[in-house]
Design a protein around this motif. Structure first.
Motif, mmCIF file in Angstrom:
data_model
loop_
_atom_site.group_PDB
_atom_site.id
_atom_site.type_symbol
_atom_site.label_atom_id
_atom_site.label_comp_id
_atom_site.label_asym_id
_atom_site.label_seq_id
_atom_site.Cartn_x
_atom_site.Cartn_y
_atom_site.Cartn_z
ATOM 1 N N LEU A 69 -78.940 77.286 -38.357
ATOM 2 C CA LEU A 69 -80.080 76.577 -37.778
ATOM 3 C C LEU A 69 -79.691 76.125 -36.381
ATOM 4 C CD1 LEU A 69 -80.081 76.046 -41.024
ATOM 5 C CD2 LEU A 69 -81.831 74.359 -40.494
ATOM 6 N N VAL A 70 -80.588 76.340 -35.429
ATOM 7 C CA VAL A 70 -80.337 75.963 -34.038
ATOM 8 C C VAL A 70 -81.561 75.232 -33.515
ATOM 9 C CG1 VAL A 70 -79.753 76.770 -31.718
ATOM 10 C CG2 VAL A 70 -78.898 78.024 -33.718
ATOM 11 N N ALA A 79 -80.636 68.895 -43.469
ATOM 12 C CA ALA A 79 -80.066 67.561 -43.299
ATOM 13 C C ALA A 79 -78.857 67.594 -42.375
ATOM 14 C CB ALA A 79 -79.697 66.969 -44.650
ATOM 15 N N ILE A 80 -78.078 68.677 -42.433
ATOM 16 C CA ILE A 80 -76.947 68.817 -41.520
ATOM 17 C C ILE A 80 -77.450 68.901 -40.084
ATOM 18 C CG2 ILE A 80 -75.033 70.314 -40.854
ATOM 19 C CD1 ILE A 80 -74.857 71.178 -43.803
ATOM 20 N N LEU A 81 -78.481 69.706 -39.877
ATOM 21 C CA LEU A 81 -79.064 69.796 -38.533
ATOM 22 C C LEU A 81 -79.607 68.445 -38.091
ATOM 23 C CD1 LEU A 81 -79.809 71.744 -36.186
ATOM 24 C CD2 LEU A 81 -82.084 71.909 -37.235
ATOM 25 N N GLY A 106 -66.168 76.650 -43.363
ATOM 26 C CA GLY A 106 -67.231 76.951 -42.413
ATOM 27 C C GLY A 106 -68.520 76.186 -42.580
ATOM 28 N N GLN A 107 -68.428 74.859 -42.730
ATOM 29 C CA GLN A 107 -69.618 74.006 -42.756
ATOM 30 C C GLN A 107 -69.604 73.190 -41.440
ATOM 31 O OE1 GLN A 107 -70.541 75.353 -45.601
ATOM 32 N NE2 GLN A 107 -68.406 75.818 -46.073
ATOM 33 N N ILE A 138 -76.706 72.363 -33.891
ATOM 34 C CA ILE A 138 -76.518 73.562 -34.708
ATOM 35 C C ILE A 138 -76.023 73.150 -36.088
ATOM 36 C CG2 ILE A 138 -75.311 75.776 -34.926
ATOM 37 C CD1 ILE A 138 -74.776 75.600 -31.880
ATOM 38 N N ALA A 139 -76.532 73.805 -37.118
ATOM 39 C CA ALA A 139 -76.000 73.683 -38.478
ATOM 40 C C ALA A 139 -75.608 75.066 -38.971
ATOM 41 C CB ALA A 139 -77.021 73.054 -39.417
#
Length: 484
Positions: free
Chosen positions: A36-37, A223-225, A290-291, A303-304
């Motif tokens: 996600l960007v 949620a990370i994004l 890679g998280q 970025i996520a």
């Protein structure tokens, strides 16, 4: 409310750069699960490699630290704690097991030292003894983990050296519990996680029910994004000041302390803030395999990424090589459309039959299996267009549905733990059966490979940090064991 969407070209990003990044992640064998960007507060790329999807949460390992730090930030902003507060002034004596002594260096350990990994330890102090304590119940309400931590005092004065250290974040989570009277997840949910759109969040806990803090949170890529975007926007999210600008500035600023464990990877050698790494470009929270929650202030990009990548530096190199040059480079509608089509069609390579085999078969465990020896055998039977693969776990049958060329979901139930699994496979031309079992709420997958000698290799693609038993990555189940 999620971020609005936009075409890449409308936010002055050439979609060809994102397409090149997708190609490189796949070609490099990094097993990407999502990308996600966002730029200028608009999502310009959002995709999951099926069977991973937007509605699923995933274990993000040490990216948990960034969520824990943000939770502490809420308390700092509210004036309930300060980074200068002594940790063992905040944690009450009733939490500490009887007989545990607090070394003088621990008496000077502050909350800020914990968030910046400056406890004074020269190496990670989450030892085997601490891990054992995390699996130990308590009859008196105290925390056995604190007793094990206190048994290993820092070699140096707190605040003088830096070492990546799991106990540091565990202690920060213990402060949240002590000050609020709530569990870390219980306190964070309405104040941080729900606003960020993180739903059905679960967290690995010790045998006494305390969240690990440094690892174990299961959250979705959106949620990370959102976490990355909130820090990019100086603490604002969805029109509200979720975290103060002062906290965000402090959280992402490197401590400047000498590193006792120099890292050859350049993006791990730029300094560390409050549970955020500085990098050659911007800063990030990250977790094993890679998280990533990457923040690029100069480019106004968040970025996520989730994946099962082994070489985490290589993933960052791909972002720098393909995405950064596309920023403020002319794009066009055709490239935007190509990217949209590509994102909608992302898929993990799906195993399928290339030959035929019997409707029923069974195998014993091969010696090169990396699942524990308790998984001693496997059997197979055809079930319509799919197969039922049954793993034998110490005499208990654990069935998994395997789609032939199609990802099919079931639940691996072992020792009171329940792991959602999405699996695909089939018979091969050489007379063997192969299947990939995606533990879909984790980065990990198990590869099943049978052999013509009557054995089956039950192997992790990458063994989880919590150990080779799948039970250790589960956060569901009516009788879930302690997770560390």
């Amino acid at each position: 409310m999620p971020l609005p969407t936009s075409s890449p070209s409308a936010q002055h990003v050439d979609a060809r750069g994102v397409l090149a990044l997708l190609d490189a992640l796949e070609a490099g064998g990094h097993d990407p699960h999502s990308l996600l960007v966002a730029r200028h507060g608009h999502v310009i790329a959002r995709g999951w490699w099926a069977p991973y999807s937007a509605d699923r949460n995933q274990l993000v390992y040490s990216l948990s630290k960034s969520f824990t730090a943000a939770t502490v930030g809420l308390l700092v902003d509210a004036g309930r704690v300060a980074l200068e507060d002594k940790v063992f002034d905040l944690i009450p004596a009733t939490e500490v097991p009887a007989g545990a002594e607090i070394h003088e260096r621990f008496t000077r350990l502050t909350l800020g030292h914990c968030l910046t990994m400056a406890t004074g330890h020269e190496v990670d102090a989450w030892t085997a003894a601490v891990g054992k304590a995390a699996r130990t119940p308590s009859d008196d309400g105290t925390d056995p983990v604190l007793g094990a931590i206190l048994a290993n005092p820092p070699e140096q004065e707190p605040g003088t050296v830096w070492a990546y250290n799991q106990i540091a974040t565990y202690l920060a989570g213990a402060v949240v519990r002590a000050v609020t009277g709530d569990g870390l997840l219980e306190f964070a949910r309405p104040r941080l996680l729900d606003p960020l759109g993180a739903h059905d969040v679960r967290w690995h806990r010790t045998a006494t029910g305390r969240e690990l803090g440094f690892s174990g949170i299961h959250v979705g890529s959106d949620a990370i994004l959102a976490l990355a975007q909130t820090h990019l926007d100086a603490g604002r999210w969805d029109g509200e000041q979720l975290l103060s600008p002062e906290w965000v500035a402090r959280a992402v600023a490197p401590s400047g302390l000498p590193n006792t464990e120099a890292d050859p990877n350049p993006d791990w050698a730029q300094g560390y803030g409050c549970s955020f790494w500085n990098a050659r470009h911007g800063y990030r929270g990250d977790g094993a395999y890679g998280q990533y929650a990457i923040v690029l202030p100069e480019e106004d990009i968040a970025i996520a990424i989730t994946s099962e990548a082994v070489d985490m530096q290589a993933v960052l190199e791909l972002v720098w090589a393909h995405l950064l040059p596309a920023v403020d480079r002319d794009g066009d509608a055709a490239a935007d459309d190509d990217l949209a089509d590509r994102l909608a069609a992302l898929q993990v390579p799906t195993p399928a039959s290339t030959g035929t085999g019997p409707d029923e078969a069974s195998w014993t465990r091969a010696g090169d299996s990396t699942l524990p020896e308790a998984y001693g055998a496997a059997s197979l039977s055809r079930s319509g267009a799919a197969y039922e693969l049954v793993l034998d776990h110490d005499g208990t049958k654990a069935p998994i549905t395997v789609g032939d060329g199609a990802w099919t979901e079931s639940v691996l139930a072992v020792d009171g733990a329940e792991l959602p699994v999405v699996a695909a496979g089939g018979w091969q031309e050489d007379g063997t059966f192969t299947a990939d079992l995606r533990l879909i709420e984790t980065p990990h997958s198990v590869q099943v490979r049978t052999h013509t000698d009557g054995t089956v290799t039950l192997g992790w693609r990458e063994v989880p940090l919590h150990g080779p038993d799948p039970v250790n990555v589960a956060v569901r189940g009516p009788a879930l064991p302690a997770q560390t």
